[in-house]
Design an enzyme around this catalytic site. Structure first.
Site, PDB file in Angstrom:
ATOM      1  NE  ARG A  51      -3.744  -1.387   2.715  1.00 55.13           N
ATOM      2  CZ  ARG A  51      -5.235  -1.133   2.492  1.00 55.13           C
ATOM      3  NH1 ARG A  51      -5.698  -0.026   1.972  1.00 55.13           N
ATOM      4  NH2 ARG A  51      -5.857  -2.286   2.737  1.00 55.13           N
ATOM      5  CG  ASP A  93      -6.699  -0.848  -1.323  1.00 57.23           C
ATOM      6  OD1 ASP A  93      -6.732  -1.762  -0.819  1.00 57.23           O
ATOM      7  OD2 ASP A  93      -7.330   0.286  -0.895  1.00 57.23           O
ATOM      8  CE  LYS A 154       1.724 -19.537  11.840  1.00 57.70           C
ATOM      9  NZ  LYS A 154       2.447 -18.723  12.338  1.00 57.70           N
ATOM     10  CG  HIS A 184       9.057 -20.551   9.320  1.00 62.91           C
ATOM     11  ND1 HIS A 184       8.066 -20.098  10.108  1.00 62.91           N
ATOM     12  CD2 HIS A 184      10.201 -20.655   9.948  1.00 62.91           C
ATOM     13  CE1 HIS A 184       8.456 -19.448  11.042  1.00 62.91           C
ATOM     14  NE2 HIS A 184       9.664 -20.008  11.409  1.00 62.91           N
ATOM     15  CE  LYS A 188      12.255 -22.902  12.531  1.00 64.54           C
ATOM     16  NZ  LYS A 188      13.073 -21.492  13.222  1.00 64.54           N
ATOM     17  CD  GLU A 222       8.766 -16.969  19.164  1.00 67.33           C
ATOM     18  OE1 GLU A 222       9.253 -16.483  18.196  1.00 67.33           O
ATOM     19  OE2 GLU A 222       7.324 -16.831  19.483  1.00 67.33           O
ATOM     20  CG  ASP A 241       1.772 -17.210  16.051  1.00 70.07           C
ATOM     21  OD1 ASP A 241       1.679 -16.842  14.822  1.00 70.07           O
ATOM     22  OD2 ASP A 241       2.600 -16.679  16.703  1.00 70.07           O
ATOM     23  CG  HIS A 246       5.599 -23.010  13.647  1.00 64.41           C
ATOM     24  ND1 HIS A 246       5.375 -23.098  12.489  1.00 64.41           N
ATOM     25  CD2 HIS A 246       5.556 -21.847  14.005  1.00 64.41           C
ATOM     26  CE1 HIS A 246       5.491 -21.774  11.810  1.00 64.41           C
ATOM     27  NE2 HIS A 246       5.553 -21.056  12.731  1.00 64.41           N
ATOM     28  CE  LYS A 346       4.947 -14.514  19.592  1.00 70.87           C
ATOM     29  NZ  LYS A 346       6.018 -15.105  18.652  1.00 70.87           N
TER      30      LYS A 346
HETATM   31  C1  BG6 Z   1       5.947 -17.598  13.392  1.00 72.80           C
HETATM   32  C2  BG6 Z   1       4.814 -17.060  14.195  1.00 72.80           C
HETATM   33  O1  BG6 Z   1       5.149 -18.460  12.474  1.00 72.80           O
HETATM   34  O2  BG6 Z   1       7.048 -18.152  13.790  1.00 72.80           O
HETATM   35  C3  BG6 Z   1       5.737 -15.877  15.066  1.00 72.80           C
HETATM   36  O3  BG6 Z   1       3.845 -16.234  13.664  1.00 72.80           O
HETATM   37  C4  BG6 Z   1       6.997 -16.702  15.875  1.00 72.80           C
HETATM   38  O4  BG6 Z   1       4.771 -15.757  16.377  1.00 72.80           O
HETATM   39  C5  BG6 Z   1       7.762 -17.303  14.655  1.00 72.80           C
HETATM   40  O5  BG6 Z   1       7.966 -15.767  16.399  1.00 72.80           O
HETATM   41  C6  BG6 Z   1       8.811 -18.182  15.205  1.00 72.80           C
HETATM   42  O6  BG6 Z   1       9.829 -18.533  14.044  1.00 72.80           O
HETATM   43  P1  BG6 Z   1      11.123 -18.808  14.377  1.00 72.80           P
HETATM   44  O7  BG6 Z   1      11.650 -19.527  12.935  1.00 72.80           O
HETATM   45  O8  BG6 Z   1      11.998 -17.687  14.582  1.00 72.80           O
HETATM   46  O9  BG6 Z   1      11.415 -19.987  15.240  1.00 72.80           O
END
Ligand code: BG6
Length: 495
Positions: A51, A93, A154, A184, A188, A222, A241, A246, A346
């Site tokens: 945007r 947009d 995701k 993701h 890894k 984290e 999340d 994950h 977190k």
């Molecule tokens: C993301 C989440 O998918 O993965 C985030 O939305 C999280 O909240 C992140 O911080 C963690 O990924 P990584 O690769 O840093 O462990």
């Protein structure tokens, strides 16, 4: 066999949400690294859409700042010039038809080696996926002559129902083989290495079951807070999340049976079987099987940090969980009765991704008559972050006259000092470009993972009044210890 790159390779890679968090933190650095490694097809051109009222010069400066900031000394101006020349920035947009008309024009511009193969990457908030797909369809952009792949991040949906609806919508416009659902964590390297660890070592397989394993722990902690992502995170929470995707993916890789081959579908079939075998959590058992909490103010690395409710953009009295711990059982021949404890949060004491596997006590207390009090069980620790290693904790005799033992670690570090780490996104983006879907999620995996967590999602969304807190910088709420089946079980916070 050499690939016919003109046929297989995309020529245009459209990034929706190009100035957002994901594109900035993950996509741009990973694409740049692929440029460094000479892995981007020569003709590949990126169209970055956002945007922001920027021109091409603003975009170039932005990409430069992002990459230089992230890569420091290893940033190369020469590679950057080559990389950024691949980009066109387009202000747009995404809710307006005009944006897609402009995109068609941009895609149609003559470029060397141009073809009609396109990748659409939705680096967007989940609620934008359906409208964007609808617009792509209305504009006929899902029907180019060449291949057309769409990449979806995701969380896929916000619960089971919405995931099904989103999937149907995607299927109306794209074939399954062109839909790339990203988690993701699967990109890894150490997660992929788990497959090698399990299936390329004869000595692991015989003990990888309920006869030897007491329980499995999966921790993704984290120390960061939610940063500037309140508008997404406050709706999502840790369960959606992280745990639904994950952590569930990590669980499937630990628990799956050996696949007949490494084909995308063979691997995914085995993962789905694990998810299907997870014992459903009945509503009345949710309190005993899942714990949620939210971080309050505290201190991390000696610095005071704000509580979740003080973060910019978070709704006052928000009951969104920033920590979740849960216990699951996999009711199949291999895992019956073995608890899988999962936790993520977190603003915890430190950032760590660890799969800790505890073995049973020895069947005989042979050392009862010696100064040895208790022989603690063996552990296998699969560490994904920040250390990439596998460790096996075993007992050895301490040198000396007494019959004493100590725990020693057999450690296989994953990476040699001179081997640079790869980010998951490099692998995944290359796979999208090359059309390999092994590390992407099939819809039945998403569906089954939602099926597992959906009762908890539903229960917690009805019960929005009170949420316990934990101080930032701690390991989460005390209540997380309630999940353990036995008194001698405890969370592993260290390697
Ligand atoms: C993301 C989440 O998918 O993965 C985030 O939305 C999280 O909240 C992140 O911080 C963690 O990924 P990584 O690769 O840093 O462990």
């Amino acid at each position: 066999m050499a690939k016919d790159l003109n046929f297989l390779s995309p020529c245009s890679f459209v990034i929706f949400g190009a100035t957002g968090n994901l594109a900035t933190i993950k996509l741009l650095p990973a694409l740049y690294n692929l440029e460094v490694a000479n892995r981007l097809p020569t003709a590949l051109h990126f169209i970055a859409i956002a945007r922001k009222q920027w021109n091409q010069g603003d975009w170039v400066t932005h990409v430069h700042d992002v990459l230089k900031g992230k890569l420091g000394d290893i940033f190369s101006e020469e590679v950057f010039e080559r990389f950024v020349a691949r980009f066109s920035y387009m202000e747009g947009d995404l809710d307006k038809r005009q944006c897609y008309t402009n995109l068609i024009q941009e895609l149609g511009k003559p470029r060397e080696g141009a073809c009609s193969n396109i990748i659409f990457y939705l680096a967007l908030k989940p609620e934008q996926y359906m409208p964007v797909v609808q617009h792509l369809d209305d504009a006929g952009l899902n029907r180019p002559q060449g291949l057309h792949r769409i990449v979806v991040e995701k969380p896929f949906g916000t619960d089971l129902e919405s995931a099904k609806i989103l999937n149907q919508r995607l299927h109306q416009s794209f074939d399954e083989e062109n839909i790339y659902r990203i988690d993701h964590y699967l990109g890894k390297e150490t997660v992929q290495n788990m497959l090698v660890f399990r299936f390329a070592n004869t000595l692991i397989e015989p003990v990888w079951n309920r006869n030897y394993i007491d329980h499995v722990q999966i921790t993704v902690s984290e120390d960061i807070g939610i940063g500037s992502r309140a508008d997404y995170y406050d709706q999502a929470g840790a369960l959606r999340d992280m745990l639904q995707n994950h952590l569930m993916q990590l669980l499937t890789v630990v628990a799956m049976e050996p696949p007949p081959s490494l084909d995308a579908d063979a691997v995914r079939d085995e993962k789905v079987k694990v998810l299907r075998s997870i014992r459903p959590v009945p509503r009345r058992a949710i309190q005993a099987r899942a714990i949620r909490a939210q971080y309050a103010e505290g201190s991390i690395g000696g610095e005071s940090v704000a509580g979740y409710q003080e973060e910019p953009g978070v709704e006052k009295n928000s009951a969104t969980e920033t920590f979740v711990a849960a216990k699951f059982y996999i009711d199949n021949w291999r895992w019956k009765g073995v608890p899988f404890y999962m936790r993520t949060g977190k603003r915890l004491a430190k950032s760590m991704t660890l799969i800790a596997i505890r073995f049973h006590d020895t069947p005989q207390q042979l050392f009862r008559e010696t100064p040895l009090q208790i022989i603690t069980p063996n552990w296998i620790l699969l560490s994904i972050h920040p250390v990439e290693s596998m460790q096996m904790e075993i007992h050895v005799k301490q040198p000396g006259l007494a019959m004493d033992t100590r725990v020693t670690k057999l450690a296989a570090s994953y990476r040699m000092d001179n081997e640079a780490p790869l980010d998951a996104y490099e692998t995944l983006l290359l796979d999208v470009i090359e059309g390999d879907r092994t590390l992407f999620i099939r819809f039945d995996e998403v569906e089954m993972a939602w099926q597992v967590v959906d009762p908890i999602v539903k229960q917690w969304s009805q019960d929005q009044i009170y949420i316990p807190s934990y101080p930032a910088g701690s390991w989460g709420p005390e209540e997380a210890n309630r999940l353990f089946d036995d008194d001698d079980q405890f969370w592993r916070n260290e390697l």
